[in-house]
Structure formats: C-alpha cells, structure tokens
Design a protein around this motif. Structure first.
Motif, PDB file in Angstrom:
ATOM      1  N   ILE A 107       0.863  -1.127  -0.073  1.00  0.00           N
ATOM      2  CA  ILE A 107       0.148  -0.057   0.070  1.00  0.00           C
ATOM      3  C   ILE A 107       0.673   1.274  -0.147  1.00  0.00           C
ATOM      4  O   ILE A 107       0.770   2.222  -0.666  1.00  0.00           O
ATOM      5  CB  ILE A 107      -1.027   0.143   1.287  1.00  0.00           C
ATOM      6  N   ASP A 108       2.087   1.225   0.775  1.00  0.00           N
ATOM      7  CA  ASP A 108       2.880   2.441   0.677  1.00  0.00           C
ATOM      8  C   ASP A 108       3.495   2.551  -0.474  1.00  0.00           C
ATOM      9  O   ASP A 108       3.507   3.784  -1.022  1.00  0.00           O
ATOM     10  CB  ASP A 108       3.863   2.287   1.959  1.00  0.00           C
ATOM     11  N   VAL A 109       3.849   1.466  -1.234  1.00  0.00           N
ATOM     12  CA  VAL A 109       4.397   1.617  -2.395  1.00  0.00           C
ATOM     13  C   VAL A 109       3.632   2.093  -3.452  1.00  0.00           C
ATOM     14  O   VAL A 109       3.883   3.176  -4.216  1.00  0.00           O
ATOM     15  CB  VAL A 109       4.993   0.303  -3.165  1.00  0.00           C
ATOM     16  N   PHE A 110       2.169   1.881  -3.447  1.00  0.00           N
ATOM     17  CA  PHE A 110       1.217   2.174  -4.425  1.00  0.00           C
ATOM     18  C   PHE A 110       0.966   3.744  -4.252  1.00  0.00           C
ATOM     19  O   PHE A 110       0.876   4.586  -5.015  1.00  0.00           O
ATOM     20  CB  PHE A 110      -0.012   1.366  -4.236  1.00  0.00           C
ATOM     21  N   THR A 111       0.707   4.035  -2.958  1.00  0.00           N
ATOM     22  CA  THR A 111       0.584   5.551  -2.275  1.00  0.00           C
ATOM     23  C   THR A 111       1.785   6.413  -2.867  1.00  0.00           C
ATOM     24  O   THR A 111       1.319   7.536  -3.562  1.00  0.00           O
ATOM     25  CB  THR A 111       0.076   5.561  -0.999  1.00  0.00           C
ATOM     26  N   ALA A 112       2.892   6.135  -2.485  1.00  0.00           N
ATOM     27  CA  ALA A 112       3.973   6.950  -2.903  1.00  0.00           C
ATOM     28  C   ALA A 112       4.238   6.846  -4.578  1.00  0.00           C
ATOM     29  O   ALA A 112       4.510   8.002  -4.929  1.00  0.00           O
ATOM     30  CB  ALA A 112       5.294   6.295  -2.595  1.00  0.00           C
TER      31      ALA A 112
ATOM     32  N   ARG B 246      13.558   2.391   1.289  1.00  0.00           N
ATOM     33  CA  ARG B 246      13.239   2.896   2.644  1.00  0.00           C
ATOM     34  C   ARG B 246      11.770   2.278   2.925  1.00  0.00           C
ATOM     35  O   ARG B 246      11.448   1.785   4.136  1.00  0.00           O
ATOM     36  CB  ARG B 246      13.056   4.395   2.689  1.00  0.00           C
ATOM     37  N   ILE B 247      11.010   2.197   2.052  1.00  0.00           N
ATOM     38  CA  ILE B 247       9.715   1.576   2.356  1.00  0.00           C
ATOM     39  C   ILE B 247       9.845  -0.051   2.511  1.00  0.00           C
ATOM     40  O   ILE B 247       9.293  -0.249   3.814  1.00  0.00           O
ATOM     41  CB  ILE B 247       8.597   1.983   1.257  1.00  0.00           C
ATOM     42  N   HIS B 248      10.701  -0.641   2.293  1.00  0.00           N
ATOM     43  CA  HIS B 248      11.049  -2.201   2.126  1.00  0.00           C
ATOM     44  C   HIS B 248      11.452  -2.311   3.568  1.00  0.00           C
ATOM     45  O   HIS B 248      11.246  -3.077   4.435  1.00  0.00           O
ATOM     46  CB  HIS B 248      12.025  -2.568   1.427  1.00  0.00           C
TER      47      HIS B 248
ATOM     48  N   ASP C 268     -11.203  -1.805 -11.277  1.00  0.00           N
ATOM     49  CA  ASP C 268     -10.479  -0.900 -11.948  1.00  0.00           C
ATOM     50  C   ASP C 268      -8.988  -1.252 -12.223  1.00  0.00           C
ATOM     51  O   ASP C 268      -8.285  -0.898 -12.781  1.00  0.00           O
ATOM     52  CB  ASP C 268     -10.691   0.398 -11.852  1.00  0.00           C
ATOM     53  N   GLY C 269      -8.730  -2.100 -10.837  1.00  0.00           N
ATOM     54  CA  GLY C 269      -7.227  -2.277 -10.812  1.00  0.00           C
ATOM     55  C   GLY C 269      -7.068  -3.208  -9.393  1.00  0.00           C
ATOM     56  O   GLY C 269      -7.995  -3.518  -8.839  1.00  0.00           O
ATOM     57  N   VAL C 270      -5.959  -3.784  -9.388  1.00  0.00           N
ATOM     58  CA  VAL C 270      -5.603  -4.701  -8.049  1.00  0.00           C
ATOM     59  C   VAL C 270      -4.289  -4.254  -7.502  1.00  0.00           C
ATOM     60  O   VAL C 270      -3.147  -4.169  -8.288  1.00  0.00           O
ATOM     61  CB  VAL C 270      -5.657  -6.304  -8.458  1.00  0.00           C
ATOM     62  N   VAL C 271      -4.171  -4.093  -6.229  1.00  0.00           N
ATOM     63  CA  VAL C 271      -2.995  -3.522  -5.761  1.00  0.00           C
ATOM     64  C   VAL C 271      -2.749  -4.519  -4.397  1.00  0.00           C
ATOM     65  O   VAL C 271      -3.616  -4.682  -3.746  1.00  0.00           O
ATOM     66  CB  VAL C 271      -3.136  -2.191  -4.884  1.00  0.00           C
ATOM     67  N   GLY C 272      -1.527  -5.070  -4.524  1.00  0.00           N
ATOM     68  CA  GLY C 272      -1.338  -5.961  -3.366  1.00  0.00           C
ATOM     69  C   GLY C 272       0.102  -6.931  -3.812  1.00  0.00           C
ATOM     70  O   GLY C 272       0.758  -6.224  -4.680  1.00  0.00           O
TER      71      GLY C 272
END
Length: 933
Positions: A495-500, A801-803, A538-542
């Motif tokens: 989620i953080d990667v997608f938001t960034a 950094r997110i990792h 409309d898309g899949v995040v995960g």
C-alpha cells in the motif's frame, strides 16, 4: 399452339427490348456529372471538369473526330436529389458519369448504374464500403478512407497512445470511415474509447455539439479524431476552443476535409484559423510534376484567383481524362454506342406516368468498364492505375500541422513504407534513401503551442473513483492488511509503494480500496485479477505476482519487488568427525579421480617402457612402479624421470589437472573444518520432486498451480498452509507426524518467515524469476505512468526505505541462510578430465603408429633366417607377426641420450686404438734398422 407461343415470345422481345444504335463513331459523346455545386469540393470540381473536357476536345490524340459533351447536375449531397438527377441523366443516353461526390448519393445511384451499365467515376467518394463486388460499375479515382484511417492509426501508434475518441458525421460517410479506423486501431492493439456521432444536416446545432464535447471532457483519452463535413467540423472546433479543449494535453487529428478547406481558402479567415491551432491534418498526396505545376498556373486564370485548387479538383480532372482514354480505347477496339430499353422498366412505364421506358441500357457498358480499368495513365495526381480490388495503386497522404498563419509539412504516410519524412514516390525507386537514419515525423507544434508530446490521456474528472481490489490477507500482514475498525483503509508495504507512486503522478488519481476475501484464509489472487476483466475492479493492488497466465488478461506495472519460488526445509548441523576428509568430493568424483590416476600411470608406463630403465624390470616391479608413479603425482612426489616426448606431454597436462583438484579439495576441506556446516536431505526442487514426501504451499499463492501444472507434482502431495505458525509446525512435525518435508513459497514471504524461525533454511536455488506488480486492464495508460513512478522510487531510494520500514527484521539474521550442497561434483571438473583423456589417447595413438611402422620395416638377414627356421608353414605367420609386435613393445630401445653417449665412447676407443697402432709400427721400424741387431 406451338406457333402461337413463338409469336408471343417474339412480340415480347420486340416490345421489351428496342435497340437504338449508332453504327458509326459518333461525333458527340454525352457524359454526365453529379456533385454538390455549393460545396468547397464542388466549386473546384466544376471548373476542373470543364477544363478537362476542353483539353480532351482540343487533343487530336484522344477521341479524334469525337467531342465530349458534359452535363452537370447538383445533388446537394442528398440521396433523394442524387437519385432524381441520375434518372434525368439516364434519359439522355449518356455513357458515363463523373461523380458522385458524396457517399449517400453513391450508394443510391450505384444500384441504378449496375442495371443500366453506366460507369461511375467518383473523384470524391472515399467510403471504404463501396465494394466492387456489390457495385461493379463504381470506379473510385480518389483514395479510399481505408488508407486514410490506416495512416491515422499509424500516427496514434507512433506516439504511443492507446485510446482515441472519434467524432464523426452520422451517415454512411462518417460511420463507415470510423468503422475502418476501429479495425486499423485494433490491428495495433489500440481502440476507440468513445464514438460521438453528429447529425449530418447542414444546420449546425450548437447545443448538440456542446453536449457532445462536455461528454468528451469527462473521459480519460485526449486524442480526438474528427471525421465530418466542413461546416460541421469548424463548428466543433469553435465550441472546443470555447471550452478550452484546444489547449495543452489535447490532440486533434482531422481527416482530409480540413486540408481541402485549407487548400481552397488559403489563408483561412483568422477566426477559423485560430480555432484549429496545433491540429494534425491528412491530405491525399499527389506527386509533384511539370504537368501539375503548369496546371496550377492555368488555374489562376481559370478561377480568377478567387478559388484555390485543392486535391479533389485534381482528381476530378483526372477522372474526365480517364473516361476519355477509356472511350478512345473502346472505339479503337470496334465498340459502338448503342442503347436498349430495359424490359422491366418498359413494362412498368406503360402502366404509369413515370416515363420509365425512357431510361435505356448502355449495351457497351461492360466493355467500356474493362477499358477504363485497364487504362494506365499519368495525370495530375500521378500514376493512375487500379489494383484487382479497384483501389488506386500507391496510396499516400501528406501529414500537415496547423501552426500560426499556415501549415507545416511534418511527414508522409504510404502503404508501402508507413510514416516517413521522405517523399513516398522516392521510396518506390530502386535507390531508396536510408530510412533508418531519417525520422518518421518531424516535430509538431501541439495545441497550446508546445513541442512536448501530449501524454494522450488524463484521469477522468467525472467524480468517479477507481475501484481498486486489495487482498484481505490473514498472514504476512506486513505486506498488506486492513486497518482495524475501517472498511476501505489498508496499510502495509504494498500500500505504501502504491501511494508513493501515485503521489509522483502529475495528476490526481482518486481511488477506493475494496477488500477481496473472506478474512478467514488468503484469497485466490488469480480470481482477484480476473475480476478486472469483468469490470468489478479497475485495478488490483497488493502482493500480486506477475505470472504468465495473468499477463494474458491484464497489464502489470513495473515490478516493485523481486520474487520467485524457493524451497524451505529443516536442517541439522554437521560435526567435522573422523571421516570429514572424505566430504569434499562425492562418491562419483572420488571414483573418477582414482581411475584417472591409474589410467595416467598406465599410459606413462606404456610410453616410457622401451626407453626408460626406471619403467623396466620384472613384472612385479613394473606393477609397483605404475601404482607408485600414479598416486605419487597427487603430491608431485614421483621420482621416476620421463624421457620420451609423449610421456612428458601427458605428464605435464596431468600435473595441471592434479593441481586444480588439490586446490579445490583443500579449499573445500578447509571450509568444512572451519565453518559451521548445515545439512538437509533435500537439496533443492529437483530432489524434492524425486521424493514422495508432502510439500507445503501458501493458500492463495500461484505456487500450487506451478507445482501441479509445471512440475507435474501430484495434488495429493500438496498441503495448503495459511500462516507462518502453520509453516513452522508442519516443518517441525515432518512427514512422519503429518507435517511436510519442505515448503515452496515466494521469496519475500520466506525471508519474512525465516527472520523469526532460525531452525529452517532455503535449500537450493530460486527456481523461478518473477516480481510483484500492480494490475490494471489491458492497455491501461495508468499502468505505464505508474511504472515510470515506480522506477523513480527505486532511483531516489524511497522504495528501499519503504522496504526497510516494513520488512527489515533483526530477530534472526538471514546471513548464510541458503543451504546448498558443500560437496564438489564431477560436473565441475569434467572439462579437465576430458582434456587429460584426449591427450592420453592422442599420445597412445602416435606411439602405436611408431611401433607399427617399425613392425613393417624390412627385417635383417639374420631375422629372415631365424623366421624361416621357426616358421615352416604359412598358417603360423599371423602368430609370428603378433609375437614380433609384442617383442617390439617389450624390447629395450636406446634413448637419444644413450645413443649419443655410446657414439662418443666408440669414437674415443677408435682414437686410442689408432694411436697405439701407430706407436707399434714406429717401434717395429726402429728395431728393423737398429745396427746392433
């Protein structure tokens, strides 16, 4: 009765088919022309047709003695008026019609032309549906919209755009043109997102246009193709300018209706020119020629400089010339002008007042049609020739860009070479220019007066949010998990990667996360991805793995995390032990190495036996020498010297092999004795396949289908596991207690599992390579932009950094976590053994060649005598030769050193003997002359 039927049949023929024939070549040939007098094309075509008729009548090489007479009728692009005017033509015994101009009229009167056999030469109908199979007497002397739409699709594809919006006039011309565009885009995996049809009436409805443009503004694509008539097109551009749709971000591509107006009304009025800035326009390409330049000079006189010449005026001129040349050939082949009454029309005409019997059938229409299609000529529009499907050869278009007070030529399109900045006619020559170095199109000034290529789409501002599916995981919640007490809020690494990534986009993306799963077990990721194709998401995040079967139905972004399947198994620590020195090599390696030592010793013994005393003696001594020499080379401690060249060559190569083996053995043994060793009965995925033990996998992961379908592992061996705790318990219990021998899962999960479970390790290598990405519908531009954003995150360090924030664990180090076999295998050394073996065999071959040559040399007289005494009959010759071969193998042969030494000793003995002889002679001579005797 039979005579009565014959009379009625002849009467029917006479009444139904009365022929009017000109037996001689007529002095005047009548032709007709149907088009819209008040249109931009019609105004130019009228002058061009009149001028073409004058040129035909003044040219003695065409229709000599026969004059052209043309009558023109105004159809006003109305199907009804076109049919009426065509009926009027059919009463005048015409042999051909120049026109029509509009598709609606062409569809109506082509049926009439088929029945009455009158060729139609249309200079302006571009409708691709006008098929020669349905309308055999319709001849298109211009270019079909099939090619124009192909050119537009090439432009869209060249700039990397995926979706377009089509604005068209809702009649045969517009609908069929957009259908052709849709086919050409689909062949390049592009598509029309929205089709906006406008009423074809000349009275422009401003409200209708405004409503249509507002709908377009709410859509994502910003590429608009406009295929309409002139007045309607300018009205659309005017309202688009008012709504701000002629600014940055938009791309407008107009078909040849706009180039026709630009050419005929150059320059356009300022208010119109201002509304079309940055528009790309297509124009039928006509090659430059002296004939064309001369005609342009004449045009200024003909039109009085009040009306400029456009491309369709050139096509109209060439249409008249083509019909004239076709008639000329028709007359030269013996054709004549004759007409017949149509029997059915004649019957209908007598029953009413429509005067249908006045319409006649042109008897030579079929022959004239063939002559026209077979004519080849060079006209104002270039080479005029037809393909088998009645299309003009070498179709091409100019691509122009409206900028400032005029237009810029940015390139060309042809069905031969596609987009290019090189003139199409040059590409057909034998000496073609270098296409690899020339750009396909020049720089464009886009709407908004910018040189930056528009992205081609924006996120729709219609207030709708993207429905993004998110897996409702029950394990490994560090990757993605639902925030407690909320319904559509999630957190985690993914989620953080997608938001960034979304925050890096130059536009806002409103999204709504929708959980997928029952919350009791991990959901099926494949089913979740399939819901994109059904429109549920409309898309899949995960943590969605990019695998082959999923890429066939959706598009993924650039991977934001590396992944791949690995095997996790329990291990045990190995102590060095009394037999640790045997562990560096496996059994096969030990066996092959020992055999090679013996083999090399035997080869060296064979090569040295005849010349080296150290390899001679009793059989027992020689066997001991072979064994001693073989294994002493392991420590480079052999004392025996090699004197033969072949023996030395073999020994040098073997010592090199021994050096490599010793070094590898020493390094491996040192590691075994000094580094803690881990052991597992499972060495990797291959050893796991060969066993019958159960294998664990994560619920919802693609690992199950991969193990079952790709590795052909029985489904009965696969055990679903849902949590890290279930992983640990199954591995601890093992197969004997209902657990599993190993677990196959993706590396990110395994690394997180091993960070808190140090009793297990990764065994073998990662046997698949993939990654995690965000899934979107096919050809989604958002996937492309997010891929760019993910790459930017990786470059600036934010992704790492997110990792580290979510996945960096210190409870159990992951150093040396991978467990692999520490033994050296034969496959690592087979090249060295191969080189040594080849060298030994080559040396033996050369050695035996020398022995055989000596065997067949002429023997000495003593040997012959000895053989004659020992062999009294010819049947013993073979055994004698074998004995001779074995004796040669065993007999002592002096080495070069010994032979040289023997020669030196012999020469010294000869010298001393001769000296003593001379002294004795002198003494005897002295005694013979002694007076005392």
């Amino acid at each position: 009765m039979k005579q009565l039927w014959t009379f009625f049949f002849l009467s029917f023929l006479c009444s139904g088919l009365f022929r009017r024939t000109h037996s001689e070549k007529p002095k005047v040939v009548k032709i007709g022309s149907i088009f819209s007098f008040d249109s931009v094309i019609g105004k130019v075509a009228k002058i061009a047709i009149d001028e073409a008729v004058k040129d035909v009548n003044s040219n003695p090489d065409i229709l000599s003695g026969t004059k052209f007479s043309v009558s023109m009728q105004n159809s006003n692009c109305s199907g009804f008026m076109g049919m009426v005017e065509a009926l009027r033509f059919m009463e005048k015994d015409i042999v051909g019609i120049i026109g029509p101009q509009c598709s609606v009229v062409a569809h109506m009167i082509s049926h009439m032309a088929n029945e009455l056999r009158v060729p139609l030469l249309s200079f302006a109908v571009t409708d691709p549906v006008m098929s020669p199979l349905q309308f055999p007497y319709f001849i298109r002397t211009t270019q079909s919209d099939l090619y124009q739409m192909d050119a537009i699709a090439s432009i869209v594809d060249f700039y990397g755009w995926k979706e377009v919006i089509a604005v068209f006039v809702d009649d045969d011309f517009g609908r069929n043109g957009v259908a052709a565009l849709n086919d050409k885009l689909a062949s390049r995996r592009l598509r029309i997102t929205y089709k906006a049809g406008l009423h074809p009436d000349t009275a422009v409805n401003k409200n209708e246009i405004m409503n249509m443009l507002i709908k377009i503004m709410l859509l994502q694509p910003r590429i608009v193709v406009i295929h309409v008539y002139s007045e309607l097109g300018f009205a659309v551009f005017k309202e688009a300018k008012y709504l701000g749709m002629m600014g940055n971000g938009y791309v407008w591509i107009a078909t040849d209706w706009l180039s026709t107006n630009l050419d005929s009304s150059s320059p356009l009025p300022a208010e119109r020119l201002e509304t079309i800035q940055g528009v790309l326009v297509l124009r039928p390409h006509t090659p430059d020629s002296d004939f064309k330049r001369e005609f342009f000079k004449r045009w200024r006189k003909m039109s009085g400089a009040s009306l400029a010449l456009n491309t369709y005026g050139l096509y109209a001129y060439d249409s008249v010339m083509l019909l004239a040349r076709g008639l000329d050939k028709f007359f030269k082949d013996g054709g004549n002008i004759s007409f017949s009454n149509h029997s059915m029309l004649n019957t209908l005409g007598k029953s009413g007042n429509l005067n249908l019997e006045a319409m006649t059938v042109f008897d030579g229409g079929e022959a004239l049609l063939k002559d026209i299609l077979g004519t080849r000529m060079v006209g104002l529009t270039g080479q005029l020739q037809f393909t088998p499907d009645r299309s003009r050869t070498r179709p091409a278009y100019d691509i122009i860009n409206v900028a400032g007070t005029g237009v810029r030529q940015i390139g060309y399109w042809s069905n031969h070479s596609g987009l290019s900045t090189v003139l199409p006619e040059l590409l057909y020559t034998k000496e073609k220019p270098n296409m690899s170095t020339s750009p396909k199109l020049r720089h464009v000034i886009w709407p908004g007066e910018t040189f930056t290529k528009p992205r081609g789409w924006v996120f729709s501002n219609n207030g709708k949010e993207l429905k993004i599916g998110v897996p409702l995981r029950v394990s490994y919640k560090e990757f993605v998990s639902q925030i407690r007490g909320t319904e559509n809020m999630f957190k985690g690494f993914c989620i953080d990667v997608f938001t960034a990534a979304v925050n890096l986009l130059p536009y806002a993306v409103p999204v709504k996360f929708i959980p997928y799963g029952n919350g009791k077990e991990n959901p099926s990721y494949t089913h979740m991805v399939e819901m994109i194709t059904t429109g549920n998401f409309d898309g899949v995040v995960g943590d969605v793995a990019i695998v082959t079967n999923r890429t066939k139905i959706v598009d993924f972004t650039q991977p934001y995390a590396a992944s791949g399947l690995v095997v996790v198994a329990p291990f045990k620590k190995l102590n060095s032990g009394a037999w640790a020195f045997l562990r560096p090599f496996n059994r096969l390696m030990w066996a092959v190495t020992g055999c090679c030592f013996l083999f090399v010793g035997i080869v060296v013994w064979i090569l040295e036996h005849r010349t080296n005393d150290e390899f001679r003696g009793p059989p027992k001594r020689q066997c001991v020498t072979i064994l001693w020499f073989s294994f002493s080379t392991m420590f480079f401690a052999h004392r025996e010297n090699t004197v033969s060249t072949l023996g030395r060559l073999v020994l040098i190569i073997w010592l090199f092999v021994v050096l490599i083996i010793n070094s590898s053995y020493t390094a491996s043994l040192t590691s075994i004795l000094t580094v803690q060793q881990l052991s597992s009965p499972i060495k990797g995925i291959e050893s796991l396949r060969e066993r019958d033990d159960p294998i664990g996998y994560q619920v919802g992961s693609f690992a199950e289908s991969y193990l079952r379908n790709e590795l052909n592992i029985s489904e009965s061996r696969l055990v679903p596991l849902g949590t890290p705790e279930a992983y640990a318990k199954a591995l601890k219990d093992g197969p004997s207690k209902g657990g599993v021998a190993a677990i196959v899962d993706e590396r990110p999960y395994v690394e997180l599992f091993l960070s808190s479970n140090c009793a297990y390790r990764i065994v073998g290598q990662e046997f698949t390579k993939s990654g995690w990405g965000f899934a979107f519908p096919r050809d989604s531009p958002l996937a492309i932009d997010l891929s760019t954003a993910i790459l930017e995150l990786a470059e600036n360090g934010d992704l790492q950094r997110i990792h580290d924030k979510w996945l960096m664990k210190n409870a159990c180090t992951l150093e040396n976590a991978e467990l692999e076999s520490d033994r050296l295998h034969l496959k690592s050394f087979w090249g060295l053994f191969l080189i040594c073996g080849v060298a030994c065999l080559l040396a033996l071959f050369l050695y035996f060649v020398q022995i055989i040559r000596q065997l067949y040399k002429k023997p000495t007289d003593d040997a012959i005598a000895r053989d004659q005494q020992q062999n009294h009959d010819s049947s013993s010759m073979r055994s004698t030769r074998l004995q001779r071969f074995l004796s040669l193998m065993d007999e002592k042969e002096e080495s070069k050193h010994e032979s040289k030494k023997r020669k030196i000793d012999g020469s010294m003995n000869d010298t001393s003997g001769s000296t003593r002889s001379r002294g004795f002679d002198r003494e005897r001579s002295f005694n013979s002359v002694n007076p005392l005797d």
